[in-house]
Design a protein around this motif. Structure first.
Motif, mmCIF file in Angstrom:
data_model
loop_
_atom_site.group_PDB
_atom_site.id
_atom_site.type_symbol
_atom_site.label_atom_id
_atom_site.label_comp_id
_atom_site.label_asym_id
_atom_site.label_seq_id
_atom_site.Cartn_x
_atom_site.Cartn_y
_atom_site.Cartn_z
ATOM 1 N N GLU A 50 0.838 -1.200 0.000
ATOM 2 C CA GLU A 50 0.000 0.000 0.000
ATOM 3 C C GLU A 50 0.877 1.255 0.000
ATOM 4 O O GLU A 50 0.677 2.118 -0.835
ATOM 5 N N ILE A 51 1.820 1.363 0.922
ATOM 6 C CA ILE A 51 2.696 2.548 0.989
ATOM 7 C C ILE A 51 3.502 2.672 -0.299
ATOM 8 O O ILE A 51 3.643 3.752 -0.856
ATOM 9 N N ARG A 52 3.989 1.552 -0.784
ATOM 10 C CA ARG A 52 4.784 1.535 -2.024
ATOM 11 C C ARG A 52 3.969 2.079 -3.189
ATOM 12 O O ARG A 52 4.466 2.852 -4.005
ATOM 13 N N LYS A 53 2.700 1.668 -3.268
ATOM 14 C CA LYS A 53 1.833 2.136 -4.360
ATOM 15 C C LYS A 53 1.622 3.643 -4.282
ATOM 16 O O LYS A 53 1.652 4.329 -5.294
ATOM 17 N N VAL A 54 1.392 4.145 -3.084
ATOM 18 C CA VAL A 54 1.154 5.579 -2.899
ATOM 19 C C VAL A 54 2.390 6.384 -3.299
ATOM 20 O O VAL A 54 2.286 7.453 -3.896
ATOM 21 N N LEU A 55 3.563 5.855 -2.991
ATOM 22 C CA LEU A 55 4.814 6.578 -3.249
ATOM 23 C C LEU A 55 5.436 6.261 -4.614
ATOM 24 O O LEU A 55 6.487 6.807 -4.954
ATOM 25 N N ALA A 56 4.793 5.413 -5.402
ATOM 26 C CA ALA A 56 5.366 4.938 -6.662
ATOM 27 C C ALA A 56 5.798 6.071 -7.595
ATOM 28 O O ALA A 56 6.862 5.994 -8.209
ATOM 29 N N GLU A 57 5.006 7.115 -7.708
ATOM 30 C CA GLU A 57 5.353 8.219 -8.608
ATOM 31 C C GLU A 57 6.378 9.169 -7.995
ATOM 32 O O GLU A 57 7.025 9.922 -8.705
ATOM 33 N N THR A 58 6.515 9.144 -6.684
ATOM 34 C CA THR A 58 7.374 10.084 -5.972
ATOM 35 C C THR A 58 8.795 9.564 -5.761
ATOM 36 O O THR A 58 9.756 10.313 -5.898
ATOM 37 N N LEU A 59 8.919 8.297 -5.425
ATOM 38 C CA LEU A 59 10.227 7.732 -5.057
ATOM 39 C C LEU A 59 11.343 7.942 -6.076
ATOM 40 O O LEU A 59 12.476 8.207 -5.676
ATOM 41 N N PRO A 60 11.062 7.860 -7.383
ATOM 42 C CA PRO A 60 12.164 8.059 -8.333
ATOM 43 C C PRO A 60 12.813 9.446 -8.247
ATOM 44 O O PRO A 60 13.940 9.633 -8.688
ATOM 45 N N PHE A 61 12.123 10.401 -7.641
ATOM 46 C CA PHE A 61 12.634 11.771 -7.582
ATOM 47 C C PHE A 61 13.251 12.135 -6.239
ATOM 48 O O PHE A 61 13.671 13.266 -6.042
ATOM 49 N N ILE A 62 13.287 11.174 -5.328
ATOM 50 C CA ILE A 62 13.798 11.431 -3.978
ATOM 51 C C ILE A 62 15.043 10.583 -3.736
ATOM 52 O O ILE A 62 15.065 9.396 -4.053
ATOM 53 N N SER A 63 16.055 11.179 -3.135
ATOM 54 C CA SER A 63 17.192 10.410 -2.667
ATOM 55 C C SER A 63 16.741 9.729 -1.375
ATOM 56 O O SER A 63 16.633 10.372 -0.329
ATOM 57 N N VAL A 64 16.426 8.444 -1.479
ATOM 58 C CA VAL A 64 15.894 7.716 -0.324
ATOM 59 C C VAL A 64 16.903 7.730 0.816
ATOM 60 O O VAL A 64 16.530 7.856 1.987
ATOM 61 N N SER A 65 18.164 7.653 0.492
ATOM 62 C CA SER A 65 19.209 7.669 1.512
ATOM 63 C C SER A 65 19.173 8.972 2.305
ATOM 64 O O SER A 65 19.170 8.971 3.542
ATOM 65 N N GLU A 66 19.143 10.089 1.603
ATOM 66 C CA GLU A 66 19.119 11.401 2.263
ATOM 67 C C GLU A 66 17.791 11.624 2.989
ATOM 68 O O GLU A 66 17.758 12.173 4.088
ATOM 69 N N PHE A 67 16.696 11.195 2.386
ATOM 70 C CA PHE A 67 15.371 11.320 2.985
ATOM 71 C C PHE A 67 15.310 10.568 4.317
ATOM 72 O O PHE A 67 14.860 11.107 5.330
ATOM 73 N N LEU A 70 14.378 2.467 5.604
ATOM 74 C CA LEU A 70 13.213 3.072 4.962
ATOM 75 C C LEU A 70 12.639 2.146 3.898
ATOM 76 O O LEU A 70 11.425 1.935 3.838
ATOM 77 N N HIS A 71 13.495 1.571 3.069
ATOM 78 C CA HIS A 71 13.034 0.638 2.035
ATOM 79 C C HIS A 71 12.293 -0.555 2.646
ATOM 80 O O HIS A 71 11.282 -0.994 2.103
ATOM 81 N N GLN A 72 12.804 -1.074 3.747
ATOM 82 C CA GLN A 72 12.139 -2.208 4.404
ATOM 83 C C GLN A 72 10.703 -1.865 4.771
ATOM 84 O O GLN A 72 9.794 -2.674 4.610
ATOM 85 N N ARG A 73 10.476 -0.673 5.271
ATOM 86 C CA ARG A 73 9.130 -0.264 5.683
ATOM 87 C C ARG A 73 8.251 0.084 4.495
ATOM 88 O O ARG A 73 7.070 -0.254 4.472
ATOM 89 N N ILE A 74 8.816 0.721 3.502
ATOM 90 C CA ILE A 74 8.040 1.051 2.304
ATOM 91 C C ILE A 74 7.585 -0.224 1.599
ATOM 92 O O ILE A 74 6.448 -0.322 1.142
ATOM 93 N N ASN A 75 8.468 -1.206 1.542
ATOM 94 C CA ASN A 75 8.173 -2.448 0.843
ATOM 95 C C ASN A 75 7.528 -3.513 1.722
ATOM 96 O O ASN A 75 7.090 -4.542 1.222
#
Length: 74
Positions: free
Chosen positions: A1-18, A30-35
């Motif tokens: 569910e979270i992954r689907k909501v963030l699908a369009e946003t994640l490619p534009f965010i540095s997940v590491s820095e976020f 963060l990836h563990q929780r998103i996925n």
């Protein structure tokens, strides 16, 4: 569910820095929780407090992007 909501946003965010800036955690955390990955035998999820942090962090990033966009708008 979270992954689907963030699908369009994640490619534009540095997940590491976020993850570091807003949660004080690693990108893998963060990836563990998103996925919803399995960690220590159970599905990794955000706590209610972390979900609130996620919402506020996304709003903060949005505000920064909007501010930058308004500077370049003609």
């Amino acid at each position: 569910e979270i992954r689907k909501v963030l699908a369009e946003t994640l490619p534009f965010i540095s997940v590491s820095e976020f993850a570091k800036q807003y949660f004080g955690k690693s990108a893998s955390w963060l990836h563990q929780r998103i996925n919803g990955n399995e960690v220590h035998g159970k599905s990794a999820t955000f706590t209610d407090s972390e979900m609130n942090t996620l919402a506020n962090a996304l709003k903060d990033v949005a505000a920064k992007l909007n501010k930058a966009a308004s500077i370049f708008a003609v």
